[in-house]
Every structure is written in C-alpha cells, then in structure tokens.
Design a protein around this motif. Sequence first.
Motif, short mmCIF file in Angstrom:
data_model
loop_
_atom_site.label_atom_id
_atom_site.label_comp_id
_atom_site.label_asym_id
_atom_site.label_seq_id
_atom_site.Cartn_x
_atom_site.Cartn_y
_atom_site.Cartn_z
N THR A 93 0.82 -1.22 0.00
CA THR A 93 0.00 0.00 0.00
C THR A 93 0.85 1.26 0.00
N ASP A 94 1.81 1.35 0.91
CA ASP A 94 2.61 2.56 1.01
C ASP A 94 3.41 2.81 -0.27
N ALA A 130 1.01 3.86 -3.09
CA ALA A 130 0.49 5.21 -2.87
C ALA A 130 1.53 6.26 -3.21
N ARG A 133 -3.55 7.10 -0.12
CA ARG A 133 -3.83 5.70 0.19
C ARG A 133 -5.28 5.32 -0.15
N VAL A 172 -5.51 3.49 -3.34
CA VAL A 172 -5.14 2.08 -3.24
C VAL A 172 -6.33 1.27 -2.77
#
Length: 435
Positions: free
Chosen positions: A108-109, A112, A120, A123
């Motif tokens: 995710t990070d 993003a 985020r 995502v």
Amino acid sequence: MIRRLLRLVPPGTVPVGAGLALVGLASYVHLAVAGHTLTPGDYSSLSVLWSIVFTVGIGVFLPVEQEVARLVAARRTRDLPPGPVLARGATVAAAVLTLLVLAVTAATDTLAERLFDGDRAMVATLVGALVALALAHTTRGVLSGLGQFTWYGSQLGLDGGLRIGGVAALAAAGVDSPVAYAFVLVAAPLLAVALTAPPVARAVGGGTPMPWPPLLRGLALLTVSSLLSQVVVNVGVINVRLLAPDDVATAGALLSALVLVRIPLFVFGSMQAALLPGLSTAAATDDEAAFGGLLRRALAVVTALGVGGGVLTVLLGPWLVTALFDAPAILGHGDFAWLAVATQAYLWAMVLGQALLARDRHRAQAVAWTLGVAALAAATLAPLSVALRVELGYTVGSVVVAAVMLALLRRRRRQSDPNPPVAVTLPATAPGGVR
C-alpha cells in the motif's frame, strides 16, 4: 439487408454488442468528465489506477469467465446443472482475488507514493475495483454459458449506464476528488451484478461437485496470455508514471490518446463473439479451407478497422484529446501514428491468438505474448523521450506478438487433442482493457 446480417451472426451478438457499445461510451464519458474536472495531477492518478484495474482485473478474471462459460455450455448440452461449475469458478476467482488483495495491501505505502501521490484512498479503491471485476466476470461466465445473452448484455449495459450517471452526478455536484471518480469503477459493476443476479442465483447448487482438472486444464496458460496481452496494451500509462514521476501531464494525455486510438478494439469485441467458435468448429472438423478462409476474412476486417481508425486518429487525435478530455496538448501527429500502428498490430495479434486457441495451442499463444512483453520492455529502455519510449514499446511489443503468432500458425499442425474443447459461442468482453 439488416435481417440477413443478423442471421449471419451467432445468437447473443446483438445484445452483447449493444452492451459493449454502452460500456465503450461510458469509458469516453468517464474520462472526458474527469479530464475537465480534475487537476492534471489528479487525472494522472486516475489514469494510472484505470490502467492497473483493467490490466490486472481483465487479465486474471476474464480467463475464469471464459472457462466457466465453456464448461457451463458443455454441461447444458448434456442437461447437467451449472451449479458445480459456478462453485468451482467462484472458488478460483476468490482465491486469485485474495492473492491480489494481499499483494496490494502489503504494498500500500509503495503504491500510494509511487503511483498516487501518497493517496492511500486510491489504493483502497483499487482493491474495491478488483473485487467488482471478480464478481462481474464470474457471473458473466455463467450467463454466457447458459445462453442468457440478454442478461449478459444487460449487465454490460447497466455497468456502462451507471458509470455515465455516476460521473454526471459527480460533475453536477462539483466534486473534484480523484477518489470519487475512481470509486465509480467499484460501484457501477457491483450494482450491475446485483441487478442481473436472478439467472445466476437460479444456477446455484444442484449436481455433484465437479472435478478440478476440467476447469484448471489450460486456465493457467490462458491467464498468462490474457494478463500479458493487457500489459502490452495498458502498461504505457503506468510506465510514464514510473519513468517520470513528475510528468503528470504525459500520463493523462497518453491515456486519453489510447482511448481514442483503440476504438477499433471495441468493434472487434463484438466480432470476437463469432470468431472463436467458427475457427474452433473448422479446426475440430479438419476443414482447413474453412479455417483459412475465416482467418483471412477476420484479418482483412481488422486491417480495414485499424487503417480507417488510424488515419482518423492521426489526423484529428491531437485536437480531439484536448477538446474531449481537456488533456494537455503535448502529443502530436507523430505520437498518434505510433499508437495507430501499434493498435493495428495488436488487432492482428488478437485474431491470430484466436486461431491458436481454436487449435488448442494455449502454450503457443502464451509464448507469443511473453516474447511481446519482453520486446516491449527492451524498447521502453531506449534513450528517448518518455512518451516516445512507451509508444515505441507498445508498437514493438504488438508487432512481435503478431509476427510470432503468424510463424507458429504456419508450422505443421500438432496432433489433435483426443479430448478437443467444445466449440461454444462466448460473448466478447471489450479487449484492450478500456472498459
């Protein structure tokens, strides 16, 4: 004349074609409204999410739809219930979806920061869109296998109509969030699935469990081919963001250009519903004359589509992307020429790929797409401008795929499978990932 033409096409072509047309229109409306509403940076984020959704989503879930449709149709000819196929297909789709969700969640990070300017929520919307596609393709497989083409076309049409209504409502309300425009890709297909659920619900249950081999045989190779074909046609927008993270204008302009130049792919989508069954029947009966004649006619049709569409987009493309999508005027006639040549080669590859599948040569098709993606990657590394690198990658990759497929088709035909696949009419989903 219209009645004569309708008699030539297989059952379901008209409702499916109508649904595809509305989905195609929705894609243009969705991106046009977003292009006029969002900032260049936000539109770039939406463009990248759009490309990922349809590269991965169609790439992995369309094969499930096709295999479910094939098996349900085969069972229908023997008066067997479709429930066991639906159960197995849903299990496969759920397993693939789980792996995708875990991968996206773990990254995710990174996703993003690298692709969505740190947002985020984009995502999370990506995950929702993948869930929607998994449900849509699995249920469409049942609908097509049962011959419920009106319901199938209705699901496509509802998806497209809900998208158009959704983005129109957002624009009327003055919403300028990329997440909101991306969420339309989640809500519209989910609602369409719910509204076309009755025939699928009636198919649930009944019959003894189906063994796994009939579904899994060939599914892995078909998934590889499907996923790589979506990479060839869609990865350019993602590559722009990876190669030049600050060049937000080019990513948005390129997606707008691709939507225009790939209009012939929508037309081919309706034609594809008749092409594979016809080639499969000719191959199963060893009718080489019919096989070759149908293949040549299909290539002639897509050549006419590609040339006609290519000329128009090369001449009008730079103006249209600005007028329709409010894209920055950074792509010229030469850029559209590269994209038009690439799309023509991609159309040839789509037709030749159907011919390989009709001969039950899943592995040969997967080899061709693998070599095409390798060629695309090599071309993208050329020391050129970012836009030209991705355009050249799309062109070289498509040409290599078409050339390899043609060479493989010309080889001596392999020994027939003792259990050849059943030739059934499968509705076509719009190729090229533009949905």
